[in-house]
Scaffold this motif. Structure first.
Motif, PDB file in Angstrom:
ATOM      1  N   ALA A  96     -56.249  41.063  50.859  1.00  0.00           N
ATOM      2  CA  ALA A  96     -54.959  41.697  50.600  1.00  0.00           C
ATOM      3  C   ALA A  96     -54.072  40.790  49.752  1.00  0.00           C
ATOM      4  N   HIS A  97     -54.509  39.549  49.601  1.00  0.00           N
ATOM      5  CA  HIS A  97     -53.795  38.594  48.747  1.00  0.00           C
ATOM      6  C   HIS A  97     -54.722  37.429  48.412  1.00  0.00           C
ATOM      7  N   THR A  98     -54.401  36.768  47.317  1.00  0.00           N
ATOM      8  CA  THR A  98     -55.223  35.634  46.912  1.00  0.00           C
ATOM      9  C   THR A  98     -55.000  34.430  47.827  1.00  0.00           C
ATOM     10  N   SER A  99     -53.938  34.477  48.635  1.00  0.00           N
ATOM     11  CA  SER A  99     -53.698  33.384  49.600  1.00  0.00           C
ATOM     12  C   SER A  99     -54.899  33.188  50.525  1.00  0.00           C
ATOM     13  N   ALA A 100     -55.737  34.200  50.666  1.00  0.00           N
ATOM     14  CA  ALA A 100     -56.925  34.117  51.515  1.00  0.00           C
ATOM     15  C   ALA A 100     -57.805  32.914  51.173  1.00  0.00           C
ATOM     16  N   TYR A 120     -56.298  44.166  47.435  1.00  0.00           N
ATOM     17  CA  TYR A 120     -56.395  45.567  47.866  1.00  0.00           C
ATOM     18  C   TYR A 120     -55.448  45.852  49.017  1.00  0.00           C
ATOM     19  N   ARG A 121     -54.605  46.877  48.864  1.00  0.00           N
ATOM     20  CA  ARG A 121     -53.707  47.262  49.953  1.00  0.00           C
ATOM     21  C   ARG A 121     -53.518  48.766  49.993  1.00  0.00           C
ATOM     22  N   ARG A 122     -53.523  49.302  51.191  1.00  0.00           N
ATOM     23  CA  ARG A 122     -53.216  50.722  51.342  1.00  0.00           C
ATOM     24  C   ARG A 122     -51.698  50.849  51.227  1.00  0.00           C
ATOM     25  N   HIS A 134     -53.503  42.885  40.875  1.00  0.00           N
ATOM     26  CA  HIS A 134     -53.970  41.529  40.614  1.00  0.00           C
ATOM     27  C   HIS A 134     -52.870  40.530  40.905  1.00  0.00           C
ATOM     28  N   GLN A 135     -53.276  39.422  41.500  1.00  0.00           N
ATOM     29  CA  GLN A 135     -52.318  38.358  41.764  1.00  0.00           C
ATOM     30  C   GLN A 135     -52.748  37.079  41.079  1.00  0.00           C
ATOM     31  N   LEU A 136     -51.756  36.298  40.694  1.00  0.00           N
ATOM     32  CA  LEU A 136     -51.995  34.944  40.250  1.00  0.00           C
ATOM     33  C   LEU A 136     -51.277  34.073  41.260  1.00  0.00           C
ATOM     34  N   LEU A 250     -42.787  38.324  43.004  1.00  0.00           N
ATOM     35  CA  LEU A 250     -43.428  37.088  43.408  1.00  0.00           C
ATOM     36  C   LEU A 250     -42.917  36.646  44.788  1.00  0.00           C
ATOM     37  N   GLY A 251     -43.831  36.148  45.621  1.00  0.00           N
ATOM     38  CA  GLY A 251     -43.449  35.543  46.893  1.00  0.00           C
ATOM     39  C   GLY A 251     -43.851  34.082  46.848  1.00  0.00           C
ATOM     40  N   CYS A 252     -43.085  33.214  47.500  1.00  0.00           N
ATOM     41  CA  CYS A 252     -43.426  31.797  47.445  1.00  0.00           C
ATOM     42  C   CYS A 252     -42.782  31.040  48.595  1.00  0.00           C
ATOM     43  N   PHE A 273     -47.154  29.888  45.464  1.00  0.00           N
ATOM     44  CA  PHE A 273     -46.528  31.151  45.066  1.00  0.00           C
ATOM     45  C   PHE A 273     -47.610  32.177  44.763  1.00  0.00           C
ATOM     46  N   GLY A 274     -47.279  33.451  44.891  1.00  0.00           N
ATOM     47  CA  GLY A 274     -48.221  34.523  44.548  1.00  0.00           C
ATOM     48  C   GLY A 274     -47.498  35.548  43.699  1.00  0.00           C
ATOM     49  N   LEU A 275     -48.004  35.750  42.478  1.00  0.00           N
ATOM     50  CA  LEU A 275     -47.321  36.564  41.469  1.00  0.00           C
ATOM     51  C   LEU A 275     -48.115  37.840  41.217  1.00  0.00           C
TER      52      LEU A 275
END
Ligand code: PHE
Length: 411
Positions: A96-100, A120-122, A134-136, A250-252, A273-275
């Protein structure tokens, strides 16, 4: 679903009562828009920050442990719900995020890295939401000045003036709004400053210098707002103004020390951070609908080809000039109903005609206590006009599918 095994990205997985991944969603796995040369998602990804090692081919199939536990997400946190995620089975999920991937990459000894990938998110259905985006993500670790073991480029206190000998990264203190229990206030404030500076530099690199005469989008309004993530403290969100609305881009925040400790980096501190690349790209190129990202239509893709400089690209929308066609659907819902179940069903039946779905009315029957929902579906193709017949046809297929698959009753 009645499938017993499901194949995702070339591997087979057992299904169970958690499985909710759909064939439609599976069809997006492996498209890798972020590695497709000249795609708008690829273009914004390429504007990289120096010094960072880039990982753009980590598999989107991750364990529940990677996606949630490694990031300290509480066991009962809503972000784990089946209604929010695409589960392959109870232990495996589309990230659900690249933080994984933070834990594993920190553990491998890296000090500054970027991850780029499909997540991927519902979710709801409208011009800025799609179940895949897509996240960076960037993560940067710092040593104290005293610890010169490796990468002393990233000493947190190296730019401080005066006597810095007394500055330490850690203390045995209290958690406040500004810092974690084990961080000194200096640590937290310097990390926050460096994090926000890095992101602001990146944002102005992206937006502020569009070359004339195509300098239509030079101004971007940004604001920082306080946020919450289970794995950072303090946490922030950057919002940008898009089509007159503030949207989260973006969250950080400062990475929780426990994550670093568990990944074998207990003498370091870090920010992350996740963009969201779709939002950045849509804003930068004036792309009015997220569905364009998935089109294979050359009238879209060719606009991004052979550019010398991404700042010279000015996207010409091919969105149909026809207004959207609105059609309502109303049904009685069962007790275990989640709105995302309906949105997913619309996504599965739709072949590119649905732009937006909104809940327009809820109603509770006074005697039976039964609840009904009424949704308005806006039909609008990204490049051509729709006929009334094809809209009616799709609308009826959505109705039938809802009744047969969601245990709802038409009104
Ligand atoms: N993973 C968060 C999200 O997807 C974003 C984030 C990344 C927040 C890194 C903080 C640090 O919403």
């Amino acid at each position: 679903t009645t499938l017993e095994r499901v194949s995702v990205a070339g591997k087979d997985y057992d299904c169970d009562e958690w499985t909710n991944i759909t064939p439609k969603i599976l069809s997006y796995v492996g498209r890798n828009l972020h590695t497709q040369k000249d795609h708008p998602i690829y273009i914004v990804k390429e504007v990289n920050l120096p010094l960072f090692a880039v990982f753009d081919n980590l598999s989107p199939v991750v364990t529940v442990k990677q996606n949630f536990d490694s990031l300290l997400t509480p066991k009962d946190h809503v972000s784990r719900n089946r209604s929010e995620n695409y589960y392959i089975n109870k232990n495996t999920v589309l990230r659900a995020h690249t933080s994984a991937h933070e834990h594993e990459l920190i553990r491998s000894g890296l000090s500054a890295f970027l991850m780029v990938g499909d997540v991927y998110r519902r979710d709801t259905i409208d011009a800025t939401h799609f179940p895949v985006f897509h996240q960076l993500e960037g993560v940067r670790l710092f040593n104290s000045q005293q610890v010169k073991k490796r990468n002393y480029l990233f000493q947190l206190f190296s730019k401080c003036e005066g006597n810095t000998a007394d500055l330490t990264l850690f203390e045995n203190g209290q958690e406040t709004a500004d810092k974690q229990m084990c961080h000194t206030l200096e640590t937290s404030k310097l990390l926050e400053f460096n994090l926000k500076q890095t992101i602001e530099d990146f944002t102005s690199l992206m937006f502020k210098t569009k070359l004339p005469p195509l300098n239509l989008n030079t101004d971007v309004e940004c604001k920082w707002v306080e946020a919450y993530f289970p794995f950072t403290h303090p946490s922030f969100e950057l919002e940008i103004k898009y089509n007159g609305e503030w949207i989260e881009m973006l969250g950080c925040g400062i990475l929780k020390q426990q994550i670093l400790n568990e990944a074998g980096a207990c003498d370091q501190v870090a920010w992350a951070f996740g963009l969201g690349l779709e939002r950045l790209s849509m804003k930068l190129f004036d792309i009015p609908d997220i569905r364009y990202m998935w089109t294979t239509d050359d009238s879209f893709l060719s606009q991004f080809k052979n550019h010398e400089d991404f700042k010279s690209i000015q996207f010409k929308p091919i969105l149909s000039k026809q207004p959207a066609v609105a059609n309502d659907i109303a049904f009685w819902i069962p007790n275990d109903y989640a709105m995302n179940d309906f949105y997913d069903l619309v996504r599965s039946v739709d072949d590119g005609l649905v732009q937006t779905v909104t809940l327009v009315d809820t109603f509770v029957h006074s005697e039976s206590g039964k609840q009904s929902h009424c949704y308005r579906i806006y039909y609008r193709h990204t490049s051509r006009a729709l006929t009334q017949a094809e809209v009616n046809n799709l609308h009826n297929r959505i109705k039938d599918a809802a009744e047969s698959q969601l245990n709802v009753k038409g009104r």
